[in-house]
Design a protein around this motif. Structure first.
Motif, PDB file in Angstrom:
ATOM      1  N   TYR A   1     -94.919 -59.446   8.420  1.00 32.46           N
ATOM      2  CA  TYR A   1     -94.440 -59.245   9.755  1.00 32.46           C
ATOM      3  C   TYR A   1     -94.799 -60.186  10.710  1.00 32.46           C
ATOM      4  O   TYR A   1     -94.016 -60.538  11.598  1.00 32.46           O
ATOM      5  CB  TYR A   1     -95.227 -57.999  10.094  1.00 32.46           C
ATOM      6  CG  TYR A   1     -94.980 -57.519  11.644  1.00 32.46           C
ATOM      7  CD1 TYR A   1     -93.678 -56.840  11.767  1.00 32.46           C
ATOM      8  CD2 TYR A   1     -95.915 -57.355  12.504  1.00 32.46           C
ATOM      9  CE1 TYR A   1     -93.476 -56.252  13.268  1.00 32.46           C
ATOM     10  CE2 TYR A   1     -95.778 -57.057  13.959  1.00 32.46           C
ATOM     11  CZ  TYR A   1     -94.480 -56.600  14.056  1.00 32.46           C
ATOM     12  OH  TYR A   1     -94.026 -56.016  15.150  1.00 32.46           O
ATOM     13  N   VAL A   2     -96.082 -60.942  10.600  1.00 30.55           N
ATOM     14  CA  VAL A   2     -96.148 -61.957  11.415  1.00 30.55           C
ATOM     15  C   VAL A   2     -95.103 -63.257  11.336  1.00 30.55           C
ATOM     16  O   VAL A   2     -94.724 -63.969  12.145  1.00 30.55           O
ATOM     17  CB  VAL A   2     -97.404 -62.595  11.126  1.00 30.55           C
ATOM     18  CG1 VAL A   2     -97.795 -63.818  12.106  1.00 30.55           C
ATOM     19  CG2 VAL A   2     -98.643 -61.531  11.671  1.00 30.55           C
ATOM     20  N   ALA A   3     -94.645 -63.408  10.037  1.00 29.05           N
ATOM     21  CA  ALA A   3     -93.634 -64.520   9.711  1.00 29.05           C
ATOM     22  C   ALA A   3     -92.406 -64.021  10.219  1.00 29.05           C
ATOM     23  O   ALA A   3     -91.587 -64.881  10.994  1.00 29.05           O
ATOM     24  CB  ALA A   3     -93.568 -64.593   8.190  1.00 29.05           C
ATOM     25  N   TRP A   4     -91.994 -62.667  10.322  1.00 28.36           N
ATOM     26  CA  TRP A   4     -90.869 -62.228  10.907  1.00 28.36           C
ATOM     27  C   TRP A   4     -90.819 -62.465  12.398  1.00 28.36           C
ATOM     28  O   TRP A   4     -89.881 -62.807  13.282  1.00 28.36           O
ATOM     29  CB  TRP A   4     -90.526 -60.632  10.631  1.00 28.36           C
ATOM     30  CG  TRP A   4     -89.287 -60.290  11.550  1.00 28.36           C
ATOM     31  CD1 TRP A   4     -89.530 -59.402  12.369  1.00 28.36           C
ATOM     32  CD2 TRP A   4     -88.045 -60.619  11.283  1.00 28.36           C
ATOM     33  NE1 TRP A   4     -88.262 -59.280  13.102  1.00 28.36           N
ATOM     34  CE2 TRP A   4     -87.414 -59.812  12.222  1.00 28.36           C
ATOM     35  CE3 TRP A   4     -87.365 -61.553  10.442  1.00 28.36           C
ATOM     36  CZ2 TRP A   4     -85.943 -60.037  12.412  1.00 28.36           C
ATOM     37  CZ3 TRP A   4     -85.837 -61.643  10.807  1.00 28.36           C
ATOM     38  CH2 TRP A   4     -85.378 -60.803  11.930  1.00 28.36           C
ATOM     39  N   LEU A   5     -92.007 -62.152  13.271  1.00 22.52           N
ATOM     40  CA  LEU A   5     -91.984 -62.461  14.621  1.00 22.52           C
ATOM     41  C   LEU A   5     -92.018 -63.992  14.942  1.00 22.52           C
ATOM     42  O   LEU A   5     -91.638 -64.257  16.121  1.00 22.52           O
ATOM     43  CB  LEU A   5     -93.674 -61.959  14.989  1.00 22.52           C
ATOM     44  CG  LEU A   5     -93.783 -60.299  14.849  1.00 22.52           C
ATOM     45  CD1 LEU A   5     -95.197 -59.957  15.382  1.00 22.52           C
ATOM     46  CD2 LEU A   5     -92.712 -59.782  15.717  1.00 22.52           C
ATOM     47  N   MET A   6     -92.432 -64.729  14.151  1.00 21.56           N
ATOM     48  CA  MET A   6     -92.180 -66.159  14.403  1.00 21.56           C
ATOM     49  C   MET A   6     -90.803 -66.534  14.533  1.00 21.56           C
ATOM     50  O   MET A   6     -90.387 -67.225  15.244  1.00 21.56           O
ATOM     51  CB  MET A   6     -92.770 -67.111  13.329  1.00 21.56           C
ATOM     52  CG  MET A   6     -92.844 -68.654  13.573  1.00 21.56           C
ATOM     53  SD  MET A   6     -93.832 -69.483  12.185  1.00 21.56           S
ATOM     54  CE  MET A   6     -92.573 -69.112  10.938  1.00 21.56           C
TER      55      MET A   6
ATOM     56  N   ALA B   1    -104.958 -63.915  15.676  1.00 20.04           N
ATOM     57  CA  ALA B   1    -106.149 -63.279  14.814  1.00 20.04           C
ATOM     58  C   ALA B   1    -106.167 -63.925  13.625  1.00 20.04           C
ATOM     59  O   ALA B   1    -107.033 -63.582  12.908  1.00 20.04           O
ATOM     60  CB  ALA B   1    -105.550 -61.766  15.009  1.00 20.04           C
ATOM     61  N   ILE B   2    -105.295 -64.550  12.907  1.00 18.55           N
ATOM     62  CA  ILE B   2    -105.234 -65.032  11.531  1.00 18.55           C
ATOM     63  C   ILE B   2    -105.736 -66.498  11.278  1.00 18.55           C
ATOM     64  O   ILE B   2    -105.977 -66.973  10.363  1.00 18.55           O
ATOM     65  CB  ILE B   2    -104.038 -64.728  11.075  1.00 18.55           C
ATOM     66  CG1 ILE B   2    -102.809 -65.439  11.426  1.00 18.55           C
ATOM     67  CG2 ILE B   2    -103.757 -63.146  10.952  1.00 18.55           C
ATOM     68  CD1 ILE B   2    -101.629 -65.250  10.726  1.00 18.55           C
TER      69      ILE B   2
END
Length: 719
Positions: A119-124, A244-245
């Motif tokens: 999900y973080v990769a998609w947000l990027m 956060a990561i």
């Protein structure tokens, strides 16, 4: 005919039943033996074995032929998936099939926005599309960079960004989990309703509205795509998830703040070119003259204006003056806020370093105030520097105290459980007990040459080596290295587990290099073991074994065999320990031993009557007066319960001696006594005589009286 009953000899036993009964009896005996061992040593595990599988039943009837055919087909289909190899450049290697890649890329029914990296990769990806629109829509609207010859390229990239927006709106956001009353909602219908009722959904819908349809009426004007810049919520959500990561989030914060400053300068450069085009390029000294790279020249002007460097041409018209004033006001506000934000970001990144420096400066100031020697000051500085470099903080407990107990335990398990689990002392203990112990361990750093513990100190804690080495010193001068202990080793456990407590250290332990040790004191361990009685029994059993091993004498030097004539005689027996304890040798030691036995005899014999007391006094007096003439015919023992004496009448005495009580069945003959009437006791004078006193022991006919002590006086024969 009369039928006869079968005789007992005709009775037949079932061999199978008999074998089963014997097997049951054997198992019961084995189980009874195990229970007996359990009663002797309760630390042993329970004798109950794990439940055995139920006896296999008869196989079910075979399935129909159709099912068998289906199973064979499935096996045939699975085989090529299991063995999937690829040949390339004369090498054969195993390659996972495409199906596994698809399973990994397949979206789940619900997405955890805090832990799912996909999900973080998609947000990027969505953030990249959002930044494209934010940077290039104003640029294409103001500067003449979009021409009919390259319009197709701009439109293609715009379509790709719009596809990213639509996928995020229709596929990803309706699957994101949310909290409701403390519960994590993962139902697909509920997640979709929650997203559709939020403000973020409204802004996302507005940002994908196709205002590009107006291209057919007004031409390709990038201003119709201005609604794409409303998808700012996704941009800020990506920043939060990425921080956060990341391990060092402050680096990204600095980059992000710098990006904000560059974007504001970019907007100001676009506005300056629009104002110059409105006034006319090159019409006045203040506007852009149309020479050189238009974007770089305008960007340079925007930087000097917002940062208030000065040295710019003066505005000529009213429009130019108003525009310049607004730029100055905006520049002061934006520049001050960005500088303040940058200061906060850098201050947060170096907060730990500043705390370390302040503590070290305060400690050095304190040592200088009280004139601490330079050697001690250098060691203190070394401890500060090594602790900070190795841990990144001075005290780990300060950081963990802010977290809940469960999180503290999770971190302690990941960091320290592998070290503590290697300790032989705690093997077999309850795992939860070890978890509780991990939360109570204290980490201490020792410098090279520091004494961890000294010989003779009272031991109240044990040590577990986390990192580094320590040396156990011994020998006559205490400098000989007996053993070197490394990570995972334990020492000082005897003083921690001893029942009496307060054991003294038996050796010096010195840190060899920098050593990081865990410390567990006796009080803390007792508080933990209250809740784990089985582990306490196991540790106490191990403590007894350790104490026994500690109490064994060290092997002494080998005994040398005698040579020559000395080998004909046996080895001299060692003097008894009780005789050594008296502290005498020869006759002096024997006299002292006799005196001690008399005292012990007096204490043991019950004092029944006054007559018996008088007898003991007389016997003691005789023994004292004739101590130099005693000839032992039998060894005296402390268990003698009865003492009798006979009449003693030496030649030098004029007065008769009071006869003693008649002895029952004497073992030896006694001299006859003429007078049987009682006479007063004789007064004995000290001196040398030609008589000897013989004391002998004989068994008494009565079982209660034990043995009889007999005193005889005989004249020595003249030579």
């Amino acid at each position: 005919s009369i039928t006869q009953k079968p005789t007992p000899s005709d009775f037949k036993t079932n061999e199978y039943a008999d074998a089963q009964l014997q097997d049951i009896v054997r198992k019961m005996r084995e189980r009874a033996t195990v229970y007996k061992e359990k009663l002797k040593d309760p630390v042993l595990s329970s004798p109950e074995g794990s439940p055995t599988a139920s006896p296999s039943k008869k196989p079910p009837p075979p399935p129909p032929k159709e099912e068998k055919k289906e199973e064979k087909k499935e096996d045939v289909e699975e085989k090529p998936e299991e063995d999937h190899y690829c040949d390339m450049l004369c090498c054969k290697f195993k390659k996972p099939p495409l199906k596994k890649y698809m399973e990994y890329l397949q979206l789940p029914d619900s997405i955890d926005s805090y832990t799912d990296r996909r999900y973080v990769a998609w947000l990027m990806i969505v953030t990249v599309a959002y930044n494209w629109n934010c940077w290039f829509i104003p640029l294409r609207f103001v500067f003449p960079y979009q021409t009919p010859s390259n319009t197709i390229y701009w439109v293609t990239i715009d379509i790709i960004c719009d596809i990213c927006y639509l996928c995020d709106l229709l596929v990803f956001q309706p699957r994101v989990q949310f909290l409701k009353g403390g519960d994590i909602i993962s139902d697909r219908v509920e997640m979709k309703k929650f997203y559709h009722s939020s403000t973020k959904f409204r802004l996302d819908v507005i940002s994908v509205l196709p205002f590009e349809v107006l291209y057919f009426f007004f031409g390709f004007n990038p201003a119709f795509r201005a609604n794409r810049m409303l998808k700012h919520n996704t941009f800020f959500e990506f920043n939060d998830r990425l921080e956060a990561i990341l391990d060092k989030a402050y680096i990204y914060r600095v980059i992000r703040t710098t990006g904000y400053l560059l974007f504001i300068l970019h907007i100001n450069a676009c506005l300056y070119y629009w104002a110059s085009d409105y006034e006319g390029l090159g019409s006045t000294r203040w506007v852009y003259d149309g020479k050189g790279n238009m974007y770089l020249r305008c960007y340079y002007w925007a930087v000097r204006t917002l940062i208030t460097i000065g040295g710019l041409p003066e505005p000529q018209t009213l429009f130019e003056i108003v525009f310049q004033l607004l730029n100055f006001f905006l520049g002061v506000f934006v520049f001050s806020s960005l500088i303040g934000q940058m200061r906060d970001v850098i201050g947060a990144a170096t907060a730990g370093q500043n705390y370390y420096r302040s503590n070290m400066d305060n400690t050095v100031s304190y040592m200088n105030t009280y004139s601490i020697p330079k050697v001690v000051q250098n060691r203190v500085r070394t401890w500060y520097e090594y602790t900070w470099d190795s841990q990144g903080m001075l005290d780990e407990s300060e950081l963990l105290e802010q977290m809940p107990t469960k999180m503290q335990l999770a971190i302690a398990i990941d960091v320290n459980f592998a070290i503590v689990n290697k300790v032989d002392l705690f093997k077999g203990c309850d795992t939860q007990m070890i978890y509780d112990m991990l939360l109570r361990l204290k980490s201490i750093v020792y410098l090279p040459g520091d004494f961890v513990c000294k010989k003779g100190e009272i031991g109240r804690e044990m040590y577990i080596i986390k990192q580094g080495e320590v040396q156990v010193l011994g020998g006559p001068d205490g400098t000989k290295v007996l053993v070197t202990l490394r990570a995972g080793a334990v020492f000082g456990e005897i003083s921690l587990l001893a029942a009496g407590g307060g054991n003294r250290r038996t050796a010096n332990v010195v840190a060899h290099g920098f050593a990081n040790l865990f410390i567990l004191d006796k009080k803390t361990l007792n508080e933990i073991l209250v809740h784990y009685p089985d582990s306490e029994k196991l540790l106490m059993k191990k403590a007894k074994v350790l104490l026994k091993e500690k109490g064994k004498p060290a092997p002494g030097p080998p005994v040398q065999q005698p040579r020559g004539l000395a080998s004909l005689f046996g080895q001299k027996q060692e003097t008894p320990k009780l005789f050594k304890a008296i502290g005498g040798k020869g006759k002096e030691g024997l006299a002292r031993l006799l005196q001690l036995k008399r005292q012990q005899t007096i204490q043991v014999i019950p004092q029944k009557t006054e007559a018996e007391r008088n007898k003991k006094r007389k016997q003691t007096k005789i023994l004292k007066e004739h101590e130099d003439k005693i000839d032992f015919t039998k060894t005296l023992r402390a268990s003698d319960l009865l003492i009798l004496h006979k009449q003693h009448k030496p030649e030098e005495e004029k007065k008769p001696v009071e006869p003693a009580a008649p002895a029952a069945a004497p073992a030896q003959k006694e001299e006859p006594n003429a007078d049987t009437k009682p006479k007063p006791p004789a007064v004995l004078h000290r001196g040398t005589t030609n008589e000897s006193l013989i004391i002998s022991m004989s068994p008494s006919p009565k079982a209660e009286e034990g043995e009889i002590l007999k005193v005889e006086v005989k004249e020595k024969k003249k030579k």
